[in-house]
Design a protein around this motif. Structure first.
Motif, PDB file in Angstrom:
ATOM      1  N   ASP A  81       2.379  10.138   3.076  1.00  0.00           N
ATOM      2  CA  ASP A  81       0.886  10.204   3.457  1.00  0.00           C
ATOM      3  C   ASP A  81      -0.062  10.083   2.649  1.00  0.00           C
ATOM      4  OD1 ASP A  81       1.397  12.522   1.868  1.00  0.00           O
ATOM      5  OD2 ASP A  81       0.886  13.997   3.000  1.00  0.00           O
ATOM      6  N   THR A  82       0.093   9.835   1.290  1.00  0.00           N
ATOM      7  CA  THR A  82      -0.994   9.276   0.179  1.00  0.00           C
ATOM      8  C   THR A  82      -1.043   8.025   0.493  1.00  0.00           C
ATOM      9  OG1 THR A  82      -0.058  11.042  -1.286  1.00  0.00           O
ATOM     10  CG2 THR A  82      -1.430   9.270  -2.229  1.00  0.00           C
ATOM     11  N   LEU A  83       0.080   7.451   0.709  1.00  0.00           N
ATOM     12  CA  LEU A  83      -0.012   5.686   0.671  1.00  0.00           C
ATOM     13  C   LEU A  83      -0.639   5.505   2.121  1.00  0.00           C
ATOM     14  CD1 LEU A  83       3.642   4.582  -0.249  1.00  0.00           C
ATOM     15  CD2 LEU A  83       1.671   4.349  -1.543  1.00  0.00           C
ATOM     16  N   THR A  84      -0.378   6.466   3.020  1.00  0.00           N
ATOM     17  CA  THR A  84      -1.145   6.169   4.539  1.00  0.00           C
ATOM     18  C   THR A  84      -2.586   6.269   4.357  1.00  0.00           C
ATOM     19  OG1 THR A  84       1.140   6.567   5.529  1.00  0.00           O
ATOM     20  CG2 THR A  84      -1.110   6.597   7.024  1.00  0.00           C
ATOM     21  N   ARG A  85      -2.892   7.340   3.810  1.00  0.00           N
ATOM     22  CA  ARG A  85      -4.327   7.832   3.551  1.00  0.00           C
ATOM     23  C   ARG A  85      -5.037   6.451   2.897  1.00  0.00           C
ATOM     24  NH1 ARG A  85      -8.298   9.777   0.703  1.00  0.00           N
ATOM     25  NH2 ARG A  85      -6.954  10.019  -1.048  1.00  0.00           N
ATOM     26  N   LEU A  86      -4.732   6.046   1.927  1.00  0.00           N
ATOM     27  CA  LEU A  86      -5.113   4.932   0.963  1.00  0.00           C
ATOM     28  C   LEU A  86      -4.898   3.544   1.677  1.00  0.00           C
ATOM     29  CD1 LEU A  86      -4.418   6.417  -2.363  1.00  0.00           C
ATOM     30  CD2 LEU A  86      -6.511   6.400  -1.291  1.00  0.00           C
TER      31      LEU A  86
END
Length: 637
Positions: A620-625
């Motif tokens: 979810d960190t990768l997705t948000r960024l």
């Protein structure tokens, strides 16, 4: 190109279809040293530029897609990617000078190497018409790269191979036939693959963490850049206004000659320096004789802070000697660490810069050797006659020369690094060493500073770290960051403070500015920075989007290390024991961050959206960024 990423195949379009934002020249230069081939690459489309900006982030993305896994840093397949940012070279902001290089670190062998430089080199690359360079392969003979608006070519560097960076810069500038050509080069340390050899440009500027060693492995002695072009600006009047506000915020940090003639360096601001291999911190008369020197402040391109400076020594055995220094003053602590004071320090500092050795690499290795001599662990049979006594100028200078050229047993192992020397000496010597993941921290007495220590530990193994935080939020974020004042004697809140600072300092570099020109403690400092970016490019980046860009850069740094075997636990486990010892004396006696480890490191990774023990970003960190393409390297549980 090693990537199988289909998105990267379109990253540099054959023909751009979107507008080129202001601040960019529009081209990246690809250099194949094996074949001697140059290729001009178009910059990505505007949406991707707004995502990756420039500097470390843009360069990381390219490196992650171009660099093979499981190679040695000195393999010819190691890739160097160097990028400016959109405000580099506009001349209308302070600190708009930055260029950042990334590559596989020769210091740690498995983390990101990052070397950032200021001065005039990055602005002159843009004046030649390029935003960045990608360097692959290796030359067969000593070579230098000339990048001018008139031509690009590889030239014979035989005449300067073996020379220090001062002579190299002078000779190659004359050969370019342009007095305003800018030269970035390596010294003997880079040629001989000293693990932390530097790239040195414009006399006063150094880019550390092994870039010089990677260039040496490629037989690339120097890069010479020249041009007269300037980047376009979308809203010039707005940029002038934002730049003036930025300068106002920076004004309290402008240096003076009087400061340079009395200061022991950066550690003076909190009252501790590294002495006798990190065994003493007390400032005494280390600055003696400085007041007799002639000091000239040297600005970076259009920056009022005046960090770099030249000195003509005015007293003692080095009277008349000249030195050229940058902003950080790590080189002063380097020689305080070996027992020197006064103008011996400045003399030796010029010698280490001319040879091109990262100062903390030498300070921590030689400091360990001097302590081992003092305690009888290292004898004259392994020093080739040198008496490694604290403050012995002949011993320190000779050992410095031997390290730069890998001469003698001790010089060769110092070239490898302090961790390697400690392991070779064995026994108690393993407890006397300072290193972080095999690299070395910036050479200052950080141990009293809780957030600075956290910054040094979680950085990529000796690369110039970012972050550190403050006791209270920056004024521009005080309406949303409701914490502080923090207490250095308590760990609470410092990880959040460090993380926030790391984000906006990273972002500062990505746009092409130097964070030495960022005074976030002043009102309007961050807002004027964002406004400068927007006025230059024509974008409408928000403060949140700026923080996300910095966060993106941090996450890709972790992905790079993850791909090569790094885990977050190394940040506190693979550290030289001396770095985590209680402070031995002075006003901070007894303090150590170690009592809060590993919890501080774990908390840092949790707060930043990464697994606390592996350092891998969550999906979810990768997705948000917007970094979903790296999901293979995410933490799945």
């Amino acid at each position: 190109m090693s990537t199988s990423n289909p998105d990267y195949a379109k990253f540099f379009p054959a023909q751009r279809k979107s507008r080129l934002p202001g601040g960019y020249m529009g081209k990246i230069l690809r250099v194949d040293l094996n074949a001697g081939i140059f290729t001009d690459l178009n910059l990505p489309e505007e949406l991707l530029l707004r995502k990756y900006w420039g500097g470390q982030l843009f360069a990381e993305y390219v490196l992650l897609n171009e660099l093979p896994l499981n190679i040695d840093p000195y393999d010819s397949t190691n890739v160097i990617v160097g990028m400016t940012g959109p405000i580099t070279g506009t001349g209308l902001t302070p600190g708009g000078t930055k260029m950042c290089f990334v590559y596989l670190s020769p210091a740690t062998r498995y983390t990101l190497g990052r070397a950032a430089t200021s001065g005039y080199f990055g602005t002159s690359l843009k004046a030649a018409g390029y935003d960045g360079v990608i360097i692959t392969g290796a030359a067969e003979q000593p070579t230098y790269l000339y990048v001018g608006e008139d031509k690009v070519e590889l030239r014979d560097a035989g005449k300067v191979w073996g020379k220090g960076v001062r002579d190299t810069e002078e000779i190659l500038r004359r050969e370019a036939g342009r007095q305003d050509a800018r030269v970035g080069c390596i010294g003997p340390a880079g040629e001989n693959l000293i693990r932390a050899a530097m790239f040195v440009n414009d006399y006063n500027h150094t880019a550390a963490h092994g870039l010089g060693a990677v260039m040496g492995s490629k037989k690339l002695k120097a890069i010479v850049v020249w041009g007269t072009q300037r980047p376009g600006i979308v809203r010039k009047n707005d940029l002038i206004d934002a730049g003036l506000r930025w300068r106002k915020a920076l004004q309290p940090r402008v240096y003076t000659v009087a400061q340079k003639k009395k200061s022991v360096g950066h550690g003076e601001s909190w009252g501790a320096i590294t002495k006798l291999n990190w065994r003493s911190t007390i400032i005494t008369d280390e600055a003696r004789g400085y007041d007799q020197n002639r000091v000239v402040l040297r600005p970076c391109f259009q920056c009022p802070r005046l960090c770099p400076w030249d000195v003509e020594i005015g007293e003692g055995r080095h009277k008349g000697k000249i030195g050229h220094f940058n902003a950080g003053s790590e080189w002063q602590d380097t020689f305080y660490n070996l027992g020197f004071k006064g103008n011996d320090v400045l003399y030796l500092s010029e010698r280490i810069n001319d040879l091109g050795i990262e100062c903390s690499h030498y300070a921590c290795g030689a400091g360990l050797a001097f302590e081992a001599w003092e305690k009888g662990v290292l004898g004259s049979d392994r020093t080739d006659g040198l008496r490694l006594e604290w403050g012995n100028l002949e011993a320190a200078e000779t050992l410095l020369e031997r390290c730069a050229r890998r001469e003698t047993w001790l010089g060769n192992i110092l070239a490898e690094g302090p961790k390697e020397l400690a392991e070779t000496l064995g026994g108690e010597a393993k407890n006397w060493v300072v290193h972080t993941k095999g690299g070395t921290p910036a050479q200052h007495e950080w141990r009293p500073m809780l957030s600075q220590m956290l910054r040094e530990l979680v950085a990529s193994g000796g690369m110039k770290p970012q972050g550190a935080g403050g006791a209270e939020p920056p004024p521009d974020l005080a309406d949303r960051e409701k914490w502080g004042p923090l207490d250095m004697q308590k760990p609470d809140g410092w990880t959040q403070s460090h993380l926030l600072t790391e984000k906006f300092r990273q972002a500062c570099g990505l746009m092409g500015a130097c964070w030495f020109a960022l005074n976030d403690k002043m009102p309007d400092a961050l807002n004027s920075m964002v406004d400068s970016l927007n006025a230059t490019t024509g974008w409408d980046v928000s403060l949140d989007e700026m923080l996300d860009a910095g966060h993106r850069s941090m996450i890709l740094q972790s992905v790079f290390g993850t791909q090569r075997g790094w885990i977050a636990e190394h940040d506190w486990q693979d550290v030289g024991p001396r770095f985590l010892e209680p402070i031995p004396d002075g006003k901070y006696k007894g303090f150590t961050i170690a009592k809060w480890l590993p919890e501080l490191v774990y908390e840092y990774y949790r707060l930043s959206g990464r697994h606390e023990k592996t350092g891998r970003p969550y999906l979810d960190t990768l997705t948000r960024l917007g970094l979903e393409e790296f999901k293979e390297w995410s933490q799945l549980d």
